[in-house]
Design an enzyme around this catalytic site. Structure first.
Site, PDB file in Angstrom:
ATOM      1  N   SER A 237       0.835  -1.209   0.000  1.00 27.14           N
ATOM      2  CA  SER A 237       0.000   0.000   0.000  1.00 27.14           C
ATOM      3  C   SER A 237       0.862   1.248   0.000  1.00 27.14           C
ATOM      4  CB  SER A 237      -0.902  -0.002   1.241  1.00 27.14           C
ATOM      5  OG  SER A 237      -1.512   1.260   1.431  1.00 27.14           O
TER       6      SER A 237
ATOM      7  N   TYR B 256      -2.474  -0.190   9.974  1.00 28.16           N
ATOM      8  CA  TYR B 256      -2.647  -0.751   8.634  1.00 28.16           C
ATOM      9  C   TYR B 256      -1.353  -0.613   7.841  1.00 28.16           C
ATOM     10  CZ  TYR B 256      -4.083  -1.067   3.752  1.00 28.16           C
ATOM     11  OH  TYR B 256      -4.173  -1.406   2.416  1.00 28.16           O
TER      12      TYR B 256
END
Length: 326
Positions: A128, A153
């Site tokens: 990501s 995350y």
């Protein structure tokens, strides 16, 4: 023809990747746990389309299942594993850290173990843009230091890259990580800004605009993302002078950040309605700008994004109105 495992197959990116693989003649086993992080009926609608194809098989599994996930990979002898399943969302990770530990760390470990013993030729997995955290250098390049994540995350995605490198080094498992940048388009995720804005505007509700609109995002259309995923899946890393292990990481983005307010303007044009805007400060874990430097991906695979934001938004709105009869 190759045999693929696609995890997160009922998710946004996994759905589109699975369809494209089958369109070119490959067979796909799709794994998903169909959790309720967002509307399960949307996931089921995607899955219904996939199940209508003769080249698709579905496995309803939890990534954290330490017995069944590695066993599936070992027994079914996949050529390539495309691992897109994860607990997504920066803001949700502030409230539900255990979901990220179970899915993104334990789950990824299970995928690695399965690939290690299953003679998988290539593992491609979703990282990501959030790994860049508080980096101030723009554009973000894969060579940049990413040791300062600002959400759990992001930390789990950086951990995935480290775990993958270890398996590439120790067991010669070819792995490629893809740092996705703000993916959008038809069948998208309801927790993403474009989807939330569209829903709110059509319902006559205000939209929440963070950092008072002073945000830039490298919005990347789903068809471009899928093209990049397939190109990297077909390019098995062999190691380089600087990294001996068969390991690579790429940014995959539009390479053209857009102002958030411009995105909203284009959405208003496409919907034919003006949004009531609730201007708010920056949220914890968020960043003011993302911008993907994609030189390595373009050099190695020929990838170039092709979809302008205005066109991508119009396609999303067309899908949304049709799917929700809005």
């Amino acid at each position: 023809m190759s045999r693929y495992l696609v995890t997160g197959a009922a998710g946004f990116i996994g759905f589109h990747v699975s369809r494209r693989l089958m369109e070119r003649g490959d067979t796909v086993v799709g794994l998903d746990n169909l959790n309720d992080y967002y509307d399960v009926s949307l996931k089921e609608a995607r899955l219904k389309i996939l199940k209508s194809e003769s080249g698709f098989e579905f496995q309803h599994l939890e990534l954290a299942d330490r017995d069944r996930v590695p066993a599936l990979i070992e027994q079914q002898k996949f050529d390539v594993v495309i691992h897109l399943a994860a607990q997504a969302g920066v803001r949700y990770s502030l409230e539900n850290p255990a979901a990220y530990i179970d899915s993104n760390l334990v789950g990824f470990g299970n995928i690695l173990e399965g690939c290690r013993f299953g003679d998988v030729k290539h593992l491609v997995y979703a990282s990501s843009s959030s790994v860049y955290g508080s980096n101030r250098k723009i554009p973000f390049a894969v060579e940049d230091n990413v040791d300062h994540p600002i959400s759990l995350y992001a930390a789990t995605k950086k951990a995935n890259e480290l775990m993958a490198h270890t398996y590439s080094h120790l067991y010669q498992l070819p792995t490629t990580g893809l740092r996705f940048f703000t993916v959008y388009g038809p069948w998208g995720r309801p927790d993403m800004a474009l989807f939330k804005f569209t829903k709110a505007i059509l319902e006559g509700k205000p939209i929440d605009v963070y950092n008072y609109g002073k945000m830039r995002r490298d919005f990347t259309y789903i068809d471009d993302i899928v093209e990049g995923v397939l190109r990297t899946a077909d390019l098995i890393p062999a190691g380089t002078d600087s990294i001996a292990a068969p390991y690579s990481v790429y940014n995959i983005g539009n390479n053209k950040p857009e102002e958030l307010m411009e995105m909203i303007h284009l959405l208003e044009q496409s919907l034919g309605q003006t949004a009531e805007k609730n201007m708010l400060p920056m949220q914890p874990g968020d960043v003011p700008e993302t911008y993907a430097e994609i030189e390595a991906l373009s050099r190695d695979t020929g990838f170039r994004p092709e979809t302008p934001l205005a066109l991508g938004i119009s396609r999303f709105v067309e899908w949304y109105r049709d799917f929700y009869d809005a």
